[in-house]
Design a protein around this motif. Structure first.
Motif, PDB file in Angstrom:
ATOM      1  N   LYS A  89       1.928   6.210 -11.670  1.00 44.62           N
ATOM      2  CA  LYS A  89       2.360   5.194 -10.770  1.00 44.62           C
ATOM      3  C   LYS A  89       1.073   4.169 -10.920  1.00 44.62           C
ATOM      4  O   LYS A  89       0.023   4.260 -11.364  1.00 44.62           O
ATOM      5  CB  LYS A  89       2.171   5.682  -9.331  1.00 44.62           C
ATOM      6  N   HIS A  90       1.494   2.904 -10.409  1.00 42.42           N
ATOM      7  CA  HIS A  90       0.409   1.901 -10.372  1.00 42.42           C
ATOM      8  C   HIS A  90       0.235   1.875  -8.850  1.00 42.42           C
ATOM      9  O   HIS A  90       1.127   1.328  -8.124  1.00 42.42           O
ATOM     10  CB  HIS A  90       1.015   0.506 -10.912  1.00 42.42           C
ATOM     11  N   ILE A  91      -1.017   1.969  -8.465  1.00 40.33           N
ATOM     12  CA  ILE A  91      -1.263   2.168  -6.944  1.00 40.33           C
ATOM     13  C   ILE A  91      -2.295   0.631  -6.775  1.00 40.33           C
ATOM     14  O   ILE A  91      -3.305   0.897  -7.624  1.00 40.33           O
ATOM     15  CB  ILE A  91      -2.123   3.168  -6.791  1.00 40.33           C
ATOM     16  N   VAL A  92      -1.951   0.098  -5.908  1.00 43.48           N
ATOM     17  CA  VAL A  92      -2.616  -1.149  -5.468  1.00 43.48           C
ATOM     18  C   VAL A  92      -3.044  -0.943  -4.218  1.00 43.48           C
ATOM     19  O   VAL A  92      -2.378  -0.608  -3.201  1.00 43.48           O
ATOM     20  CB  VAL A  92      -1.861  -2.445  -5.812  1.00 43.48           C
ATOM     21  N   THR A  93      -4.600  -0.986  -4.016  1.00 37.72           N
ATOM     22  CA  THR A  93      -5.252  -0.846  -2.627  1.00 37.72           C
ATOM     23  C   THR A  93      -5.851  -2.294  -2.049  1.00 37.72           C
ATOM     24  O   THR A  93      -6.580  -2.875  -3.147  1.00 37.72           O
ATOM     25  CB  THR A  93      -6.101   0.264  -2.538  1.00 37.72           C
ATOM     26  N   SER A 125      -5.456  -0.160  -8.818  1.00 41.61           N
ATOM     27  CA  SER A 125      -6.257  -1.511  -8.834  1.00 41.61           C
ATOM     28  C   SER A 125      -6.785  -1.486  -7.403  1.00 41.61           C
ATOM     29  O   SER A 125      -5.857  -1.644  -6.427  1.00 41.61           O
ATOM     30  CB  SER A 125      -5.133  -2.515  -8.938  1.00 41.61           C
ATOM     31  N   GLN A 126      -7.987  -1.360  -7.337  1.00 39.90           N
ATOM     32  CA  GLN A 126      -8.444  -1.695  -6.070  1.00 39.90           C
ATOM     33  C   GLN A 126      -9.258  -2.834  -5.702  1.00 39.90           C
ATOM     34  O   GLN A 126     -10.111  -3.344  -6.445  1.00 39.90           O
ATOM     35  CB  GLN A 126      -9.664  -0.228  -5.748  1.00 39.90           C
ATOM     36  N   VAL A 171       2.948   1.939  -5.526  1.00 34.27           N
ATOM     37  CA  VAL A 171       2.287   2.163  -4.246  1.00 34.27           C
ATOM     38  C   VAL A 171       1.334   1.197  -3.990  1.00 34.27           C
ATOM     39  O   VAL A 171       0.589   0.678  -4.604  1.00 34.27           O
ATOM     40  CB  VAL A 171       1.597   3.739  -4.518  1.00 34.27           C
ATOM     41  N   ILE A 172       1.438   0.921  -2.583  1.00 27.08           N
ATOM     42  CA  ILE A 172       0.650  -0.113  -1.999  1.00 27.08           C
ATOM     43  C   ILE A 172      -0.164   0.284  -0.665  1.00 27.08           C
ATOM     44  O   ILE A 172       0.494   0.803   0.317  1.00 27.08           O
ATOM     45  CB  ILE A 172       1.035  -1.388  -1.552  1.00 27.08           C
ATOM     46  N   LEU A 173      -1.497   0.265  -0.657  1.00 29.57           N
ATOM     47  CA  LEU A 173      -2.371   0.926   0.428  1.00 29.57           C
ATOM     48  C   LEU A 173      -2.934  -0.501   1.139  1.00 29.57           C
ATOM     49  O   LEU A 173      -3.631  -1.167   0.426  1.00 29.57           O
ATOM     50  CB  LEU A 173      -3.389   1.763  -0.017  1.00 29.57           C
ATOM     51  N   VAL A 174      -2.284  -0.804   2.344  1.00 29.68           N
ATOM     52  CA  VAL A 174      -2.971  -1.886   3.104  1.00 29.68           C
ATOM     53  C   VAL A 174      -3.991  -1.209   4.137  1.00 29.68           C
ATOM     54  O   VAL A 174      -3.872  -0.330   4.947  1.00 29.68           O
ATOM     55  CB  VAL A 174      -2.005  -2.445   3.864  1.00 29.68           C
ATOM     56  N   GLY A 175      -5.242  -1.326   3.931  1.00 32.26           N
ATOM     57  CA  GLY A 175      -6.507  -0.897   4.723  1.00 32.26           C
ATOM     58  C   GLY A 175      -5.979  -0.843   6.210  1.00 32.26           C
ATOM     59  O   GLY A 175      -6.241   0.357   6.887  1.00 32.26           O
ATOM     60  N   GLU A 176      -5.415  -2.079   6.531  1.00 31.76           N
ATOM     61  CA  GLU A 176      -5.251  -1.965   8.198  1.00 31.76           C
ATOM     62  C   GLU A 176      -4.238  -3.052   8.269  1.00 31.76           C
ATOM     63  O   GLU A 176      -4.414  -3.995   7.880  1.00 31.76           O
ATOM     64  CB  GLU A 176      -6.426  -2.107   8.772  1.00 31.76           C
ATOM     65  N   MET A 177      -3.318  -2.555   9.251  1.00 32.77           N
ATOM     66  CA  MET A 177      -2.441  -3.869   9.600  1.00 32.77           C
ATOM     67  C   MET A 177      -2.865  -4.779  10.902  1.00 32.77           C
ATOM     68  O   MET A 177      -2.708  -3.990  11.915  1.00 32.77           O
ATOM     69  CB  MET A 177      -0.807  -3.305   9.634  1.00 32.77           C
ATOM     70  N   ARG A 178      -3.250  -5.684  10.741  1.00 31.90           N
ATOM     71  CA  ARG A 178      -4.123  -6.362  11.713  1.00 31.90           C
ATOM     72  C   ARG A 178      -3.174  -7.551  12.265  1.00 31.90           C
ATOM     73  O   ARG A 178      -3.614  -7.851  13.522  1.00 31.90           O
ATOM     74  CB  ARG A 178      -5.356  -6.865  11.222  1.00 31.90           C
ATOM     75  N   ASP A 179      -2.215  -7.799  12.083  1.00 28.70           N
ATOM     76  CA  ASP A 179      -1.482  -8.932  12.656  1.00 28.70           C
ATOM     77  C   ASP A 179      -0.336  -8.966  12.053  1.00 28.70           C
ATOM     78  O   ASP A 179       0.277  -8.375  11.246  1.00 28.70           O
ATOM     79  CB  ASP A 179      -2.063 -10.351  12.085  1.00 28.70           C
ATOM     80  N   TYR A 180       0.888  -9.752  12.693  1.00 34.86           N
ATOM     81  CA  TYR A 180       2.291  -9.806  12.331  1.00 34.86           C
ATOM     82  C   TYR A 180       2.694 -10.122  11.099  1.00 34.86           C
ATOM     83  O   TYR A 180       3.435  -9.684  10.460  1.00 34.86           O
ATOM     84  CB  TYR A 180       3.010 -10.416  13.524  1.00 34.86           C
ATOM     85  N   GLU A 181       1.810 -10.981  10.687  1.00 34.85           N
ATOM     86  CA  GLU A 181       2.342 -11.568   9.030  1.00 34.85           C
ATOM     87  C   GLU A 181       1.900 -10.475   8.212  1.00 34.85           C
ATOM     88  O   GLU A 181       2.716 -10.118   7.286  1.00 34.85           O
ATOM     89  CB  GLU A 181       1.152 -12.865   8.784  1.00 34.85           C
ATOM     90  N   THR A 182       0.693  -9.695   8.362  1.00 30.38           N
ATOM     91  CA  THR A 182       0.570  -8.459   7.494  1.00 30.38           C
ATOM     92  C   THR A 182       1.537  -7.518   7.743  1.00 30.38           C
ATOM     93  O   THR A 182       2.009  -6.847   6.670  1.00 30.38           O
ATOM     94  CB  THR A 182      -0.776  -8.091   7.767  1.00 30.38           C
ATOM     95  N   ILE A 183       1.940  -7.130   8.883  1.00 27.24           N
ATOM     96  CA  ILE A 183       2.856  -6.153   9.196  1.00 27.24           C
ATOM     97  C   ILE A 183       4.260  -6.609   8.539  1.00 27.24           C
ATOM     98  O   ILE A 183       4.855  -5.646   8.012  1.00 27.24           O
ATOM     99  CB  ILE A 183       2.938  -5.832  10.700  1.00 27.24           C
ATOM    100  N   LEU A 241       6.252   1.905  -2.223  1.00 27.67           N
ATOM    101  CA  LEU A 241       5.580   2.935  -0.969  1.00 27.67           C
ATOM    102  C   LEU A 241       4.545   2.478  -0.509  1.00 27.67           C
ATOM    103  O   LEU A 241       3.449   2.233  -1.287  1.00 27.67           O
ATOM    104  CB  LEU A 241       5.594   4.348  -1.670  1.00 27.67           C
ATOM    105  N   VAL A 242       4.452   2.115   0.708  1.00 30.15           N
ATOM    106  CA  VAL A 242       3.574   1.405   1.407  1.00 30.15           C
ATOM    107  C   VAL A 242       2.860   2.410   2.593  1.00 30.15           C
ATOM    108  O   VAL A 242       3.407   3.055   3.232  1.00 30.15           O
ATOM    109  CB  VAL A 242       3.972   0.182   2.197  1.00 30.15           C
ATOM    110  N   PHE A 243       1.452   2.459   2.404  1.00 29.21           N
ATOM    111  CA  PHE A 243       0.499   3.287   3.456  1.00 29.21           C
ATOM    112  C   PHE A 243      -0.424   2.279   4.197  1.00 29.21           C
ATOM    113  O   PHE A 243      -0.868   1.358   3.627  1.00 29.21           O
ATOM    114  CB  PHE A 243      -0.381   4.138   2.599  1.00 29.21           C
ATOM    115  N   SER A 244      -0.501   2.474   5.241  1.00 25.87           N
ATOM    116  CA  SER A 244      -1.365   1.825   6.098  1.00 25.87           C
ATOM    117  C   SER A 244      -1.768   2.567   7.478  1.00 25.87           C
ATOM    118  O   SER A 244      -1.514   3.588   7.655  1.00 25.87           O
ATOM    119  CB  SER A 244      -0.732   0.578   6.677  1.00 25.87           C
TER     120      SER A 244
END
Length: 350
Positions: free
Chosen positions: A153-157, A174-175, A199-211, A223-226
């Motif tokens: 997979k290509h994983i972007v964090t 890609s980190q 796969v995308i890892l978003v360290g933290e969902m902090r506001d409505y735009e990021t969410i 596939l998104v993780f947060s």
């Protein structure tokens, strides 16, 4: 006072955190307990400034002075630290979080096998929630590394800062670090959608735009993780929806009910049987019944599903506490101290 010596002390004692604050002794957090190192002298403002500024480059120093706080990643003796540097009483202070070199498996972390399903999803949203310092990042790293090792997979964090570093395996990773590799969560997330990610890892969902961007990414086949700072799995659903203006909430409910795969709430509890801590979890799976509750805004009914649908892989936090208690891993006092719903726990432990 030497920073290298303090960092090595943290590594040797397997501390989770090192604190440097003028007017106090250097302090270590070990297995959740804070200890002041009184064999050292008190930290002076001059000590603190000299030690902490020595690990910053010119741009980071400029950012610290302008913003009064900064998060960075720092490598020392083949170990990584996540460092938060900040001002307190006009003096420079720092918290160093030790990131273990080895990324442990879910089994090694004593987490339930149900979570291994997360690495098998092809698309959707997976959330790891809980208070700060309860192992959310470590759990996420374990799942991401499982994908890295077993799938091409290509994983972007997108992280602030990068914590765990993934070794080359079947996947390519890609980190990206906030303020070093990108200017903001939102810019990085928009960009990630054009980087052919699986796969995308978003360290933290902090506001409505990021969410909103994370939901869109999950909706468009990724596939998104947060992570979120919520105390239970139903609270995570509420938090996501409540972040948006009222006129958008119905749309977000529909979107979330479609893309959500699984929510985990995690806390680390002091062990009774050995020195250390053990995770306690709650697991909410987005079955058709849960999806319907999300869409209809009946979040208060999710506790009933958590209690009654254990055979489908759900885990009610208080039932997990009961399991740990009956196995002799935690005390009755610990179970009630960490319970999300103490009255529910009274039904299981008397």
């Amino acid at each position: 006072m030497d920073l290298s010596q303090l960092l090595q002390n943290a590594i040797d004692k397997q501390a989770s955190d090192l604190h440097i604050i003028p007017g106090y002794f250097p302090s270590l957090r070990i297995n959740g307990e804070l200890y002041q190192l009184k064999t050292y002298s008190l930290v002076t403002p001059e000590n603190s400034q000299a030690m902490i500024m020595s690990i910053l480059n010119d741009q980071e120093k400029e950012n610290l002075l302008a913003n009064k706080e900064i998060d960075i990643g720092y490598e020392f003796n083949n170990n990584r630290f996540r460092v938060n540097i900040y001002f307190g009483k006009n003096n420079i202070c720092a918290s160093f979080r030790l990131i273990p070199i080895k990324i442990k498996t879910l089994e090694e972390l004593l987490l339930p096998a149900e979570l291994s399903k997360c690495s098998q999803f092809n698309q959707g949203l997976v959330l790891i929630t809980g208070p700060a310092g309860e192992g959310k990042t470590t759990t996420l790293a374990s799942i991401i590394n499982d994908i890295n090792i077993n799938y091409a997979k290509h994983i972007v964090t997108i992280e602030d800062p990068i914590e765990y570093v993934y070794s080359p395996a079947k996947s390519i990773v890609s980190q990206r670090q906030l303020h070093r590799d990108t200017h903001s969560w939102n810019i990085a997330l928009r960009s990630a959608l054009r980087e052919d990610p699986d796969v995308i890892l978003v360290g933290e969902m902090r506001d409505y735009e990021t969410i909103g961007l994370a939901l869109t990414a999950a909706e468009t086949g990724h596939l998104v993780f947060s992570t979120l700072h919520t105390i239970s799995t139903p609270d995570a659903v509420n938090r996501i929806i409540d972040v948006f203006p009222p006129n958008q909430q119905n749309q977000i409910r529909a979107q979330l009910s479609s893309v959500l795969k699984l929510v985990v709430t995690q806390k680390l509890l002091p062990r009774l049987d050995v020195v250390g801590r053990v995770p306690a979890v709650e697991i909410l799976i987005n079955t058709p019944a849960v999806s319907s509750l999300i869409r209809e805004g009946k979040h208060h009914m999710m506790d009933n599903v958590l209690v009654t649908a254990e055979e489908e892989g759900f885990m009610f936090f208080e039932k997990y506490l009961l399991k740990l208690y009956t196995e002799g891993k935690i005390s009755k006092q610990t179970a009630f101290a960490y319970a999300i719903r103490p009255k529910e726990l009274e039904k299981f432990i008397r």
